[in-house]
Motif scaffolding. Structure first.
Motif, mmCIF file in Angstrom:
data_model
loop_
_atom_site.group_PDB
_atom_site.id
_atom_site.type_symbol
_atom_site.label_atom_id
_atom_site.label_comp_id
_atom_site.label_asym_id
_atom_site.label_seq_id
_atom_site.Cartn_x
_atom_site.Cartn_y
_atom_site.Cartn_z
ATOM 1 N N LEU A 9 7.741 1.148 6.047
ATOM 2 C CA LEU A 9 9.142 1.319 5.670
ATOM 3 C C LEU A 9 10.057 0.526 6.586
ATOM 4 O O LEU A 9 11.041 -0.077 6.142
ATOM 5 C CB LEU A 9 9.528 2.795 5.683
ATOM 6 C CG LEU A 9 8.928 3.669 4.589
ATOM 7 C CD1 LEU A 9 9.440 5.099 4.732
ATOM 8 C CD2 LEU A 9 9.238 3.124 3.215
ATOM 9 N N ASP A 10 9.726 0.514 7.877
ATOM 10 C CA ASP A 10 10.517 -0.253 8.835
ATOM 11 C C ASP A 10 10.430 -1.753 8.535
ATOM 12 O O ASP A 10 11.435 -2.455 8.562
ATOM 13 C CB ASP A 10 10.037 0.041 10.254
ATOM 14 C CG ASP A 10 10.937 -0.587 11.297
ATOM 15 O OD1 ASP A 10 12.173 -0.442 11.169
ATOM 16 O OD2 ASP A 10 10.399 -1.223 12.223
ATOM 17 N N LYS A 11 9.211 -2.246 8.222
ATOM 18 C CA LYS A 11 9.044 -3.663 7.898
ATOM 19 C C LYS A 11 9.781 -4.041 6.622
ATOM 20 O O LYS A 11 10.277 -5.161 6.490
ATOM 21 C CB LYS A 11 7.559 -3.999 7.740
ATOM 22 C CG LYS A 11 6.797 -4.007 9.038
ATOM 23 C CD LYS A 11 5.335 -4.288 8.794
ATOM 24 C CE LYS A 11 4.527 -4.221 10.064
ATOM 25 N NZ LYS A 11 3.090 -4.406 9.795
ATOM 26 N N LEU A 12 9.846 -3.105 5.673
ATOM 27 C CA LEU A 12 10.552 -3.363 4.415
ATOM 28 C C LEU A 12 12.063 -3.237 4.562
ATOM 29 O O LEU A 12 12.811 -3.561 3.644
ATOM 30 C CB LEU A 12 10.057 -2.404 3.328
ATOM 31 C CG LEU A 12 8.642 -2.645 2.828
ATOM 32 C CD1 LEU A 12 8.181 -1.479 1.958
ATOM 33 C CD2 LEU A 12 8.578 -3.945 2.043
ATOM 34 N N ILE A 65 1.316 4.502 9.342
ATOM 35 C CA ILE A 65 1.363 3.287 8.507
ATOM 36 C C ILE A 65 2.548 3.353 7.556
ATOM 37 O O ILE A 65 3.236 2.354 7.327
ATOM 38 C CB ILE A 65 0.032 3.100 7.746
ATOM 39 C CG1 ILE A 65 -1.097 2.798 8.725
ATOM 40 C CG2 ILE A 65 0.145 1.999 6.704
ATOM 41 C CD1 ILE A 65 -2.469 2.736 8.091
ATOM 42 N N PHE A 66 2.827 4.527 7.002
ATOM 43 C CA PHE A 66 3.950 4.695 6.082
ATOM 44 C C PHE A 66 5.269 4.359 6.756
ATOM 45 O O PHE A 66 6.054 3.559 6.251
ATOM 46 C CB PHE A 66 3.966 6.126 5.546
ATOM 47 C CG PHE A 66 5.093 6.406 4.604
ATOM 48 C CD1 PHE A 66 5.059 5.926 3.309
ATOM 49 C CD2 PHE A 66 6.180 7.152 5.017
ATOM 50 C CE1 PHE A 66 6.107 6.178 2.431
ATOM 51 C CE2 PHE A 66 7.235 7.410 4.152
ATOM 52 C CZ PHE A 66 7.198 6.926 2.852
ATOM 53 N N LEU A 67 5.515 4.950 7.924
ATOM 54 C CA LEU A 67 6.774 4.704 8.634
ATOM 55 C C LEU A 67 6.881 3.258 9.107
ATOM 56 O O LEU A 67 7.958 2.655 9.065
ATOM 57 C CB LEU A 67 6.915 5.679 9.803
ATOM 58 C CG LEU A 67 7.061 7.156 9.405
ATOM 59 C CD1 LEU A 67 7.049 8.040 10.636
ATOM 60 C CD2 LEU A 67 8.314 7.374 8.570
ATOM 61 N N ASP A 123 0.813 -1.212 0.000
ATOM 62 C CA ASP A 123 0.000 0.000 0.000
ATOM 63 C C ASP A 123 0.848 1.265 0.000
ATOM 64 O O ASP A 123 0.442 2.278 -0.570
ATOM 65 C CB ASP A 123 -0.954 0.011 1.184
ATOM 66 C CG ASP A 123 -2.137 -0.912 0.978
ATOM 67 O OD1 ASP A 123 -2.313 -1.402 -0.158
ATOM 68 O OD2 ASP A 123 -2.878 -1.155 1.942
ATOM 69 N N VAL A 124 2.023 1.247 0.620
ATOM 70 C CA VAL A 124 2.854 2.456 0.648
ATOM 71 C C VAL A 124 3.363 2.799 -0.749
ATOM 72 O O VAL A 124 3.733 3.939 -1.008
ATOM 73 C CB VAL A 124 4.042 2.342 1.625
ATOM 74 C CG1 VAL A 124 3.562 2.150 3.042
ATOM 75 C CG2 VAL A 124 5.001 1.257 1.229
ATOM 76 N N LEU A 125 3.394 1.833 -1.645
ATOM 77 C CA LEU A 125 3.858 2.075 -3.002
ATOM 78 C C LEU A 125 2.724 2.416 -3.958
ATOM 79 O O LEU A 125 2.973 2.870 -5.072
ATOM 80 C CB LEU A 125 4.610 0.839 -3.520
ATOM 81 C CG LEU A 125 5.773 0.359 -2.655
ATOM 82 C CD1 LEU A 125 6.303 -0.953 -3.180
ATOM 83 C CD2 LEU A 125 6.865 1.412 -2.611
ATOM 84 N N MET A 126 1.476 2.172 -3.553
ATOM 85 C CA MET A 126 0.357 2.306 -4.472
ATOM 86 C C MET A 126 -0.650 3.389 -4.117
ATOM 87 O O MET A 126 -1.365 3.856 -4.998
ATOM 88 C CB MET A 126 -0.381 0.970 -4.560
ATOM 89 C CG MET A 126 0.459 -0.131 -5.154
ATOM 90 S SD MET A 126 -0.339 -1.744 -5.140
ATOM 91 C CE MET A 126 -1.925 -1.433 -5.822
#
Length: 120
Positions: free
Chosen positions: A108-111, A103-105, A93-96
């Motif tokens: 990013l941490d999970k990725l 949720i964004f941060l 979802d952060v890319l789309m």
């Protein structure tokens, strides 16, 4: 293609995802790895998961008969599984689409992505 419902659209994408998983499974087998458990195809649409698990014909599936039979066959064979994943855990979802800062941060941490310009 025009889908009449979000479940139908999601189910068509699930069919394509299963094809990709089968390709990856064959590639892993050629490399000497034998998957011991079903490969997961995460899905956030409960209606699409219900269609995959339910052998009864649904009115919503009249345009996706081939996909329905293909996905059901692989599901029954134990090659794939469809665990439900809530929208909060959808990393893509952060890319789309636009998401909240939290949720964004978190995504990013999970990725494993880090800000290279942040002060250390």
């Amino acid at each position: 293609m025009v889908s009449r419902s979000s479940a139908e659209a999601e189910y068509r994408r699930m069919g394509q995802g299963v094809c990709e998983l089968l390709w990856l499974r064959r590639l892993l087998r050629d490399l000497g790895f034998r998957p011991q458990k079903p490969m997961d195809l995460n899905c956030e649409n409960k209606a699409a998961i219900a269609i995959a698990h339910n052998p009864i014909q649904h009115d919503r599936t009249k345009h996706v008969e081939v996909d329905r039979h293909f996905v059901k066959e692989k599901l029954d064979a134990g090659i794939i599984s469809f665990p439900f994943i809530s929208f909060e855990n959808q990393l893509v979802d952060v890319l789309m689409k636009a998401v909240s800062t939290t949720i964004f941060l978190d995504s990013l941490d999970k990725l494993g992505m880090r800000d290279i310009f942040a002060l250390t």
